[in-house]
Write an enzyme that holds these catalytic residues in place. Structure first.
Site, PDB file in Angstrom:
ATOM      1  N   LEU A 285      45.973  51.821  38.542  1.00  0.00           N
ATOM      2  CA  LEU A 285      44.774  51.450  39.286  1.00  0.00           C
ATOM      3  C   LEU A 285      43.756  50.722  38.424  1.00  0.00           C
ATOM      4  CD1 LEU A 285      44.174  54.563  41.578  1.00  0.00           C
ATOM      5  CD2 LEU A 285      44.686  52.239  42.319  1.00  0.00           C
ATOM      6  N   TYR A 422      39.301  47.117  48.705  1.00  0.00           N
ATOM      7  CA  TYR A 422      40.612  47.232  48.064  1.00  0.00           C
ATOM      8  C   TYR A 422      40.517  47.941  46.709  1.00  0.00           C
ATOM      9  CZ  TYR A 422      45.423  45.453  47.428  1.00  0.00           C
ATOM     10  OH  TYR A 422      46.781  45.333  47.277  1.00  0.00           O
ATOM     11  N   GLU A 423      41.397  48.915  46.480  1.00  0.00           N
ATOM     12  CA  GLU A 423      41.467  49.678  45.225  1.00  0.00           C
ATOM     13  C   GLU A 423      40.159  50.382  44.871  1.00  0.00           C
ATOM     14  OE1 GLU A 423      44.247  50.213  44.397  1.00  0.00           O
ATOM     15  OE2 GLU A 423      45.425  48.508  45.017  1.00  0.00           O
ATOM     16  N   GLY A 424      39.462  50.865  45.884  1.00  0.00           N
ATOM     17  CA  GLY A 424      38.248  51.644  45.660  1.00  0.00           C
ATOM     18  C   GLY A 424      36.999  50.874  46.018  1.00  0.00           C
TER      19      GLY A 424
END
Length: 579
Positions: A285, A422-424
């Site tokens: 991540l 996206y991704e947090g």
């Protein structure tokens, strides 16, 4: 549709600035001629292969029928050209048949592909991180089977984390691994999986975060599993796509809902140790968050190029002499164009700077790793928020046409919106920065970052340009406030922590703005230096952008952060004077 042109001069310059600010990057294997050749080859791929498919992909999108996803015409061939040319191996070590280029170079390659065709480029993003995970945690058998196929591009990979009921709450994941007759299986459902099903490759490897057979509740019971779409011995692996999302943008990037184990169980392999899934996923991540920032850079650069092209030919209104004029000559449009250029440039500098620490962090250099951990949430959130605003400004320059689906500005605006999620989300990144990074080490890592900025500002003694001296003064004042707010964050407790969580995004955005202004100022000083050998016009634009960013964006960001996080604000909240 504007013809995309890769900004090679800007990319080279950003790489050089980032390298000057990081001793580890300067010491890495970074041959300028070799990098220039790689950048040039990628620009051709982006401009000639990816970009021509961009508008078509947005118009036609992907089709889902009978569990099969079909991508728009040309996408499969474009991916094949990318894979056969060996681009997956750019940042890999030589022992994995890679070219061992620094991560900063690899992410610069991503910028061009993202700008050219963001939907297609999104499918490429997880592969380098997955290769790293398998190389670090996989068994010898797993390495022999999966690595060659992922490196060559024969197979693609997904990050299968999200579930309908869980979202960002990984502790609520319900997908579970179980053992039956000595074999390991996965059963559950994953949603919003980028490129979770497609026709570019025959097989897709899903990195599935799932609860271990005897896993404890919450995140501690999660493990990471390799679940290929097709069994290694042949045949379907009971991984079924039940639909793809109808999104407002990125229409040719299939976002799939997947069901694992509906008909007896999907065969899986544990990657690494049991119950170590969260630790492994964070490795993936953290790199992915920088790559999402590069998505935002791609959106911003493409929107900027489109706006510049339109403003130069759209005749509307009259100039001071009463003659018809293009809108690029109107003061407010010039301001918007400058804001797009300055902020796009700042995004590029921030990403290059953070990326320059990645290789040192991989080498387990403690201070480098801490610096990267501080920078990652700031870069991800600031770049994606700013990139979307740049794309929004592009719509404004196109005027009423920009709000039409027929206009390219509309596509870039729609696509840029997801980057902040996206991704947090930005809130997730702010909490990560404040509670997992700054408060956890008492603000030590942040103070060292601020100290390095301060040293840089003071060491450029040769700066005599009045505009750059003004910028330095503004940055120094903002940096002093940022240090004060950081010290305040470290000591907050009790009920004030909830306020901190509510307003942490303002602190993060202020931090990002200070970093962006510093790097833009630094770039301007380097471009102005006599030994830099850049064209006068290039140097002039760098000075203009540094002045503009400091004058237009530092004060608002500082005011918002101070009003949200200062001690006075907390005192008023506790006294019940404000909610």
């Amino acid at each position: 549709m504007t013809v995309y042109q890769a900004p090679l001069e800007e990319i080279r310059f950003a790489l050089g600035v980032s390298r000057c600010m990081n001793d580890q990057a300067a010491a890495s294997n970074f041959e300028a001629d070799e990098v220039d050749a790689i950048l040039l080859q990628c620009s051709k791929l982006a401009e000639r292969v990816f970009s021509p498919l961009n508008a078509l992909g947005d118009r036609e999108g992907c089709r889902f029928e009978n569990v099969v996803v079909t991508t728009p015409p040309g996408f499969k061939d474009a991916y094949s050209i990318f894979a056969k040319a060996g681009w997956n191996g750019l940042g890999l070590p030589a022992r994995l048949a890679g070219q061992a280029m620094p991560f900063a170079v690899a992410i610069s390659i991503s910028e061009m592909l993202n700008s050219a065709n963001l939907s297609l480029a999104m499918g490429l993003m997880p592969t380098p991180g997955a290769i790293e995970l398998i190389d670090r945690f996989g068994s010898e058998r797993q390495k022999q089977i999966y690595l060659p196929r992922l490196i060559s591009g024969e197979w693609t990979v997904t990050m299968a984390l999200t579930e309908p009921q869980a979202g960002s709450d990984l502790g609520a994941i319900a997908t579970r691994a179980y053992v039956e007759e000595g074999s390991l299986f996965i059963k559950g459902r994953k949603s919003l999986i980028t490129w979770g099903e497609h026709d570019l490759t025959e097989n897709i490897v899903h990195l599935v975060l799932a609860r271990s057979p005897s896993g404890a509740p919450g995140v501690k019971g999660l493990s990471l599993y390799l679940v290929p779409k097709l069994r290694l011995e042949g045949g379907s692996n009971d991984v079924k796509c039940i639909g793809i999302e109808k999104k407002i943008g990125l229409k040719s990037s299939p976002t799939a809902s997947l069901v694992f184990g509906e008909n007896g169980g999907a065969t899986a392999e544990l990657l690494g140790k049991e119950n170590g899934g969260l630790e492994q996923m964070f490795i993936l991540l953290n790199q992915a968050r920088l790559r999402v920032a590069a998505f935002a850079l791609g959106s911003a650069e493409r929107a900027r190029q489109a706006a510049v092209g339109y403003a130069a030919v759209r005749v509307q209104g009259r100039d001071a002499q009463g003659k018809p004029t293009v809108i690029a000559n109107h003061p407010d449009v010039r301001r918007m164009l400058t804001s797009m250029e300055a902020r796009t440039e700042a995004i590029r500098f921030l990403i290059a700077y953070a990326a320059s620490f990645v290789d040192g962090a991989h080498a387990s250099l403690a201070e480098t790793k801490v610096r990267l951990e501080i920078l990652t949430p700031i870069v991800k959130a600031w770049c994606t928020e700013t990139g979307f605003d740049v794309a929004s400004t592009g719509v404004q320059i196109f005027g009423g046409l920009g709000y039409s689906e027929e206009c390219e500005a509309s596509q870039y605006f729609r696509e840029a919106r997801v980057h902040m999620i996206y991704e947090g989300t930005t809130g997730v990144q702010a909490n990560d920065l404040i509670f997992r990074k700054i408060r956890l080490d008492g603000g030590c890592g942040a103070r060292k970052l601020f100290s390095s900025i301060e040293t840089s500002l003071m060491s450029e003694s040769s700066v005599d340009d009045p505009g750059l001296l003004f910028v330095r003064e503004k940055i120094c004042a903002s940096l002093a406030l940022l240090k004060e707010l950081t010290d305040s964050i470290v000591v907050q407790n009790g009920a004030r922590l909830a306020r901190l969580r509510a307003n942490g995004a303002h602190y993060l955005m202020f931090s990002g703005t200070v970093l962006a202004c510093w790097l833009t100022w630094l770039a301007a000083t380097r471009a102005t230096a006599s030994d830099t050998r850049v064209a006068d016009e290039f140097s002039r634009r760098k000075r203009k952008n540094a002045r503009f960013l400091a004058a237009q964006y530092l004060a608002p960001a500082a005011a918002l952060a101070e009003s949200a996080l200062s001690s006075r604000m907390f005192d008023l909240c506790e006294a019940g004077e404000i909610e």
